[in-house]
Write a protein that holds these residues in place. Structure first.
Motif, PDB file in Angstrom:
ATOM      1  N   LYS A  99       3.932   0.548  -2.762  1.00  0.00           N
ATOM      2  CA  LYS A  99       4.562  -1.079  -2.601  1.00  0.00           C
ATOM      3  C   LYS A  99       5.981  -0.937  -2.620  1.00  0.00           C
ATOM      4  O   LYS A  99       6.545   0.027  -3.286  1.00  0.00           O
ATOM      5  N   PRO A 100       6.773  -1.837  -1.859  1.00  0.00           N
ATOM      6  CA  PRO A 100       7.998  -1.597  -2.051  1.00  0.00           C
ATOM      7  C   PRO A 100       9.009  -2.087  -3.386  1.00  0.00           C
ATOM      8  O   PRO A 100       8.388  -3.022  -4.223  1.00  0.00           O
ATOM      9  N   ASP A 101       9.832  -1.490  -3.636  1.00  0.00           N
ATOM     10  CA  ASP A 101      10.567  -1.453  -4.830  1.00  0.00           C
ATOM     11  C   ASP A 101      11.709  -1.988  -4.286  1.00  0.00           C
ATOM     12  O   ASP A 101      11.968  -2.395  -3.339  1.00  0.00           O
ATOM     13  N   ASP A 102      12.926  -2.188  -5.543  1.00  0.00           N
ATOM     14  CA  ASP A 102      14.223  -2.612  -4.945  1.00  0.00           C
ATOM     15  C   ASP A 102      14.982  -1.695  -3.978  1.00  0.00           C
ATOM     16  O   ASP A 102      15.776  -2.222  -3.297  1.00  0.00           O
ATOM     17  N   TRP A 104      13.604  -0.115  -1.633  1.00  0.00           N
ATOM     18  CA  TRP A 104      12.921  -0.294  -0.167  1.00  0.00           C
ATOM     19  C   TRP A 104      13.530  -1.592   0.159  1.00  0.00           C
ATOM     20  O   TRP A 104      13.935  -1.797   1.327  1.00  0.00           O
ATOM     21  N   ARG A 105      13.458  -2.650  -0.496  1.00  0.00           N
ATOM     22  CA  ARG A 105      14.033  -3.897  -0.021  1.00  0.00           C
ATOM     23  C   ARG A 105      15.328  -4.134   0.239  1.00  0.00           C
ATOM     24  O   ARG A 105      15.667  -4.904   1.011  1.00  0.00           O
ATOM     25  N   ALA A 106      16.026  -3.254  -0.297  1.00  0.00           N
ATOM     26  CA  ALA A 106      17.490  -3.154   0.194  1.00  0.00           C
ATOM     27  C   ALA A 106      17.868  -2.653   1.437  1.00  0.00           C
ATOM     28  O   ALA A 106      18.736  -2.641   2.135  1.00  0.00           O
ATOM     29  N   TYR A 108      15.019  -2.217   3.986  1.00  0.00           N
ATOM     30  CA  TYR A 108      13.892  -2.503   4.813  1.00  0.00           C
ATOM     31  C   TYR A 108      13.106  -3.878   4.429  1.00  0.00           C
ATOM     32  O   TYR A 108      12.454  -4.133   3.409  1.00  0.00           O
ATOM     33  N   PRO A 109      13.633  -4.806   5.073  1.00  0.00           N
ATOM     34  CA  PRO A 109      13.075  -6.379   4.510  1.00  0.00           C
ATOM     35  C   PRO A 109      11.903  -6.713   4.707  1.00  0.00           C
ATOM     36  O   PRO A 109      11.631  -8.041   5.173  1.00  0.00           O
ATOM     37  N   PHE A 110      10.660  -6.032   4.365  1.00  0.00           N
ATOM     38  CA  PHE A 110       9.378  -6.477   4.799  1.00  0.00           C
ATOM     39  C   PHE A 110       8.790  -6.155   3.174  1.00  0.00           C
ATOM     40  O   PHE A 110       8.908  -5.170   2.653  1.00  0.00           O
ATOM     41  N   GLU A 111       7.769  -6.881   3.106  1.00  0.00           N
ATOM     42  CA  GLU A 111       6.792  -6.525   2.001  1.00  0.00           C
ATOM     43  C   GLU A 111       5.494  -6.236   2.501  1.00  0.00           C
ATOM     44  O   GLU A 111       4.973  -6.499   3.630  1.00  0.00           O
ATOM     45  N   SER A 135       4.476  -9.687   4.297  1.00  0.00           N
ATOM     46  CA  SER A 135       5.515 -10.586   4.427  1.00  0.00           C
ATOM     47  C   SER A 135       5.154 -11.830   5.237  1.00  0.00           C
ATOM     48  O   SER A 135       3.989 -12.095   5.754  1.00  0.00           O
TER      49      SER A 135
END
Length: 296
Positions: A99-102, A104-106, A108-111, A135
């Motif tokens: 699952k995305p972590d911080d 990743w989120r910085a 790649y803007p998807f859950e 997302s």
């Protein structure tokens, strides 16, 4: 490379590392033959990374999504350098999740939920991918394989791939490969490689300009043929793109057969993430599930 988990039956044993959920070993039990590259950093320090959420390089190592610019994106994305959690295991199957972590989120803007699984069946390994979009917006991504297969005992020490062939199981007399820039993006020009009875004779020279990048709508199986003419491994898939690679200038004793849902940017591409060629889209709450098979 070190395997954290192993599965075996009466024909084969596989090893998988939780880092990258990477297949790092495939052994024929009858004689102990190893089919996967070792990950020796002198040539290439990986074995079979999963490429996600990008395949290949992006123009200027970045992309634009909904008007926002993202930069510093590594070749082939982040999954291969992420730690996965093993979530399911049986005698013949194992699944990992990410699952995305911080970080990743910085970038790649998807859950999302990325699942990578391996199932053994006789002498076959099913490599399975599932992506779920968690997302609220449409998710855009690529995913691909990069397995490196050992080619030992070549007939020429100066070119260890000489004598090996790849059988594409097609009637065409040549392959048309995209040509890469020095930045790893794709030019419109094509390189052509002659086939004999569907087979490409391997040599290190073929990879002097980097990977072969092929449209693979008509290619669904690639077999590796050893110097005495025996098929010792094949990869089966149904993908729009295929990469064939061995590192340039290193005389490396392996070849990668890479089924891809996506590829690098075209040279000069300046569009949005949603406009990338061969990219995939996934609506909120939906899943994308695919597999390819290695048969030893």
């Amino acid at each position: 490379m070190k395997a954290d988990y192993r599965l075996n039956n009466d024909r084969i044993q596989i090893g998988v590392a939780s880092h990258g959920a990477e297949l790092v070993s495939l052994v024929r039990r009858s004689d102990g033959r190893e089919y996967m590259w070792s990950g020796d950093a002198a040539y290439w320090n990986r074995v079979s990374p999963v490429l996600f959420p990008f395949v290949g390089k992006l123009v200027n190592s970045g992309y634009t999504y909904q008007g926002k610019e993202f930069s510093g994106i590594p070749q082939h994305g982040f999954a291969r350098d992420s730690e996965f959690q093993m979530v399911e295991r049986s005698e013949d199957m194992i699944w990992f999740e990410l699952k995305p972590d911080d970080m990743w989120r910085a970038n790649y803007p998807f859950e999302f939920l990325l699942r990578i699984g391996y199932r053994i069946e006789g002498s076959r390994v099913h490599v399975m991918w599932t992506i779920r979009n968690d997302s609220e917006d449409t998710m855009y991504f690529s995913i691909g394989a990069h397995p490196a297969f050992l080619c030992p005992a070549g007939v020429n020490e100066k070119d260890v791939l000489e004598g090996y062939q790849l059988d594409f199981h097609i009637p065409e007399q040549d392959l048309a490969s995209g040509e890469l820039t020095s930045q790893g993006t794709l030019l419109p020009e094509k390189r052509r490689f002659s086939l004999v009875d569907g087979k490409l004779a391997l040599s290190s020279e073929i990879f002097a300009k980097d990977a072969l990048i092929l449209d693979s709508e008509t290619i669904h199986t690639v077999s590796v043929i050893d110097p005495v003419g025996n098929e010792f491994l094949k990869v089966q898939f149904d993908t729009p793109q295929l990469g064939i690679w061995s590192p340039a200038g290193k005389n490396a004793p392996f070849v990668c057969i890479e089924p891809w849902f996506g590829r690098c940017d075209a040279a000069g591409f300046s569009g949005e993430l949603s406009e990338r060629e061969y990219g995939n889209s996934l609506e909120p709450g939906h899943s994308f599930s695919k597999e390819y098979v290695i048969e030893s």
